[in-house]
Design an enzyme around this catalytic site. Structure first.
Site, PDB file in Angstrom:
ATOM      1  N   TYR A   1      -9.106   3.201  13.871  1.00  0.00           N
ATOM      2  CA  TYR A   1      -7.902   2.350  13.833  1.00  0.00           C
ATOM      3  C   TYR A   1      -7.853   1.449  15.062  1.00  0.00           C
ATOM      4  O   TYR A   1      -7.705   0.234  14.958  1.00  0.00           O
ATOM      5  CB  TYR A   1      -6.631   3.221  13.761  1.00  0.00           C
ATOM      6  CG  TYR A   1      -5.371   2.471  14.169  1.00  0.00           C
ATOM      7  CD1 TYR A   1      -4.852   1.460  13.363  1.00  0.00           C
ATOM      8  CD2 TYR A   1      -4.713   2.753  15.374  1.00  0.00           C
ATOM      9  CE1 TYR A   1      -3.717   0.741  13.737  1.00  0.00           C
ATOM     10  CE2 TYR A   1      -3.580   2.053  15.751  1.00  0.00           C
ATOM     11  CZ  TYR A   1      -3.082   1.047  14.931  1.00  0.00           C
ATOM     12  OH  TYR A   1      -1.963   0.345  15.305  1.00  0.00           O
TER      13      TYR A   1
ATOM     14  N   PRO B   1       3.202  20.887  12.947  1.00  0.00           N
ATOM     15  CA  PRO B   1       1.817  20.988  13.435  1.00  0.00           C
ATOM     16  C   PRO B   1       1.555  20.156  14.683  1.00  0.00           C
ATOM     17  O   PRO B   1       1.364  18.951  14.615  1.00  0.00           O
ATOM     18  CB  PRO B   1       1.006  20.448  12.243  1.00  0.00           C
ATOM     19  CG  PRO B   1       1.922  19.454  11.588  1.00  0.00           C
ATOM     20  CD  PRO B   1       3.330  19.856  11.897  1.00  0.00           C
TER      21      PRO B   1
ATOM     22  N   THR C   1      -1.508  -3.248  19.513  1.00  0.00           N
ATOM     23  CA  THR C   1      -1.150  -1.910  19.988  1.00  0.00           C
ATOM     24  C   THR C   1      -1.807  -1.565  21.320  1.00  0.00           C
ATOM     25  O   THR C   1      -2.887  -2.066  21.637  1.00  0.00           O
ATOM     26  CB  THR C   1      -1.592  -0.879  18.921  1.00  0.00           C
ATOM     27  OG1 THR C   1      -1.445   0.436  19.434  1.00  0.00           O
ATOM     28  CG2 THR C   1      -3.060  -1.047  18.524  1.00  0.00           C
ATOM     29  N   ASP C   2      -1.170  -0.658  22.045  1.00  0.00           N
ATOM     30  CA  ASP C   2      -1.751  -0.165  23.304  1.00  0.00           C
ATOM     31  C   ASP C   2      -3.034   0.632  23.072  1.00  0.00           C
ATOM     32  O   ASP C   2      -3.832   0.829  23.987  1.00  0.00           O
ATOM     33  CB  ASP C   2      -0.730   0.695  24.068  1.00  0.00           C
ATOM     34  CG  ASP C   2      -0.151   1.847  23.267  1.00  0.00           C
ATOM     35  OD1 ASP C   2      -0.587   2.086  22.120  1.00  0.00           O
ATOM     36  OD2 ASP C   2       0.774   2.518  23.790  1.00  0.00           O
ATOM     37  N   GLU C   3      -3.245   1.092  21.827  1.00  0.00           N
ATOM     38  CA  GLU C   3      -4.399   1.962  21.563  1.00  0.00           C
ATOM     39  C   GLU C   3      -5.731   1.246  21.752  1.00  0.00           C
ATOM     40  O   GLU C   3      -6.778   1.893  21.842  1.00  0.00           O
ATOM     41  CB  GLU C   3      -4.320   2.551  20.150  1.00  0.00           C
ATOM     42  CG  GLU C   3      -3.063   3.367  19.960  1.00  0.00           C
ATOM     43  CD  GLU C   3      -3.152   4.402  18.858  1.00  0.00           C
ATOM     44  OE1 GLU C   3      -4.251   4.668  18.361  1.00  0.00           O
ATOM     45  OE2 GLU C   3      -2.095   4.949  18.507  1.00  0.00           O
TER      46      GLU C   3
ATOM     47  N   THR D   1       0.872  -1.176   0.000  1.00  0.00           N
ATOM     48  CA  THR D   1       0.000   0.000   0.000  1.00  0.00           C
ATOM     49  C   THR D   1       0.911   1.229   0.000  1.00  0.00           C
ATOM     50  O   THR D   1       2.137   1.104  -0.072  1.00  0.00           O
ATOM     51  CB  THR D   1      -0.863   0.030   1.276  1.00  0.00           C
ATOM     52  OG1 THR D   1       0.013   0.216   2.401  1.00  0.00           O
ATOM     53  CG2 THR D   1      -1.656  -1.249   1.451  1.00  0.00           C
TER      54      THR D   1
ATOM     55  N   LYS E   1      -8.121  -2.704  15.419  1.00  0.00           N
ATOM     56  CA  LYS E   1      -7.081  -3.558  16.031  1.00  0.00           C
ATOM     57  C   LYS E   1      -7.680  -4.358  17.192  1.00  0.00           C
ATOM     58  O   LYS E   1      -7.351  -5.530  17.393  1.00  0.00           O
ATOM     59  CB  LYS E   1      -5.890  -2.712  16.516  1.00  0.00           C
ATOM     60  CG  LYS E   1      -5.075  -2.035  15.428  1.00  0.00           C
ATOM     61  CD  LYS E   1      -4.360  -3.006  14.496  1.00  0.00           C
ATOM     62  CE  LYS E   1      -3.257  -3.780  15.185  1.00  0.00           C
ATOM     63  NZ  LYS E   1      -2.467  -4.598  14.213  1.00  0.00           N
TER      64      LYS E   1
END
Ligand code: NAD
Ligand code: DAU
Length: 335
Positions: free
Chosen positions: A149, A204, A125-127, A40, A153
């Site tokens: 996202y 940013p 992931t920790d997310e 990708t 996961k």
């Protein structure tokens, strides 16, 4: 030993493959690798050695059941890195996240089950836990993802759990904090800020810049994944953390200094939707059971990462998306 590595042309997956081919994982010096990667926008064939007799590269989709059923036989293990990985992209369009992270993972798990693959590592992931004001998450904490996202996961992790519980699939789930290091796409905060600073563009900083992330060198994450492959108990989850906790402002100040730039480049911009305030993993289980311990000091790892971007401009220059990062209001940030 033959290992199928999905997403091996991306940031973390390519670090894992390069390290394994370098012979740095004891006992795996002769292991052969098949990388399955869709290439990708995030994956690059050139992140991997061009010619190595132990490496076979296949461009393809983890959601392609026919391809998997052809490719998987003969493999002893699967290390599953392939994913759509960027939170901001998931907020723009969640569809590819559902397709790859959820359906793609389910297809991979199903094919592994049918073919009796002996070991699978689901890299996560920790997310998936959401956000935590203080303290740290254990592996038993409920999943409360806040972005598409993270939700995709979490769904993939739950499918891995279900395939273990229902069918006895020998899968281990790993969850890691924020990685940094070479070959990370410029959409992520460290490469974005470094490459903007090196090209005199504004940096940013989302919201008030006080969101906290725990930073771990990608080599330490891959060391953990390898330990999970070798020693992780089937059906279990392992955390890899032990990095350095910083607010985004603190991180930005370090990057400004390492790039020899000025704080004047830093701008506050509109916050990310649903922006998680802080992540923090308790990695005691991986330390006790797997002997995991991070080895790269943040100071040297971050300096080496900035040097890598300074020395590899051709790698990132074509990937920058001018203007995208400056959406919304921009405000100079007092230091
Ligand atoms: P990345 O975006 O750099 O790489 C993802 C790779 O997967 C790319 O090479 C891409 O081409 C490939 N890919 C995407 N869709 C695919 C598909 N349908 N079929 C086959 N290949 C496909 O991501 P990354 O940062 O290297 O993350 C790798 C894994 O590690 C992800 O599962 C991510 O959730 C996890 N993780 C990353 C971090 C981090 O800080 N980078 C931290 C914790 C966990
Ligand atoms: O925690 C592990 C996760 O870390 C992985 O699962 C993800 O795949 C990976 O992308 C990363 O997610 P984050 O959202 O934490 O990383 P990102 O680099 O996008 O952002 C880090 C922090 O910096 C976050 O608080 C948002 C902020 N940020 C990010 C960008 C891109 C900015 O302030 N400005 C930016 O331009």
């Amino acid at each position: 030993m033959r290992i199928l590595v999905t997403g091996g042309a991306g940031f973390v997956g390519s670090q894992y493959v390069r390290t394994l081919l370098d012979g740095a994982y004891q006992g795996y010096e002769n292991a052969e690798i098949t990388v399955l990667d869709l290439l990708t926008y995030a994956g690059r064939r050139t992140n991997l050695p061009v010619a190595d007799r132990r490496l076979t590269f296949v461009q393809g989709d983890i959601g392609d059941r026919g391809l998997l059923l052809d490719l998987l036989p003969g493999h002893d293990a699967v290390v599953h890195f392939a994913a759509e990985s960027h939170v901001d992209r998931s907020l723009e369009d969640a569809s590819p996240f559902t397709t790859t992270n959820v359906l793609g993972t389910q297809t991979l798990l199903e094919c592994c089950r049918r073919l009796g693959i002996g070991r699978i590592v689901q890299v996560s992931t920790d997310e998936v836990y959401g956000t935590i004001a203080e303290g740290s998450w254990s592996e038993e904490h409920p999943l409360l993802p806040n972005s598409p996202y993270a939700a995709s996961k979490a769904a993939a992790d739950l499918l891995a759990r279900a395939y273990h519980r229902s069918y006895g699939l020998p899968v281990v789930v790993t969850r890691c904090t924020n990685n940094y290091g070479p070959y990370q796409h410029v959409e992520k905060v460290i490469p974005r800020f470094v490459t903007n600073l090196l090209t005199d563009q504004p940096v940013p900083l989302y919201g008030d810049g006080l969101n906290v992330r725990e930073w771990l060198h990608v080599a330490d994450h891959c060391r953990g994944v390898q330990l999970a492959l070798e020693k992780g108990r089937e059906g279990e989850i392992y955390h890899f953390g032990g990095g350095v906790e910083l607010t985004n402002r603190e991180l930005t100040a370090l990057l400004v200094e390492l790039c020899g730039a000025s704080w004047d480049a830093v701008r506050l911009v509109t916050d990310r939707k649903g922006h998680d305030r802080r992540y923090c993993l308790d990695d005691g289980k991986a330390r006790r059971e797997l002997g995991y311990a991070p080895q790269v000091s943040f100071e040297s790892g971050l300096a080496a990462t900035v040097s890598w971007y300074q020395d590899n401009r051709a790698w990132w220059a074509e990937r920058m998306r001018p203007g995208r990062e400056n959406v919304g209001s921009t405000v100079a940030v007092p230091r």
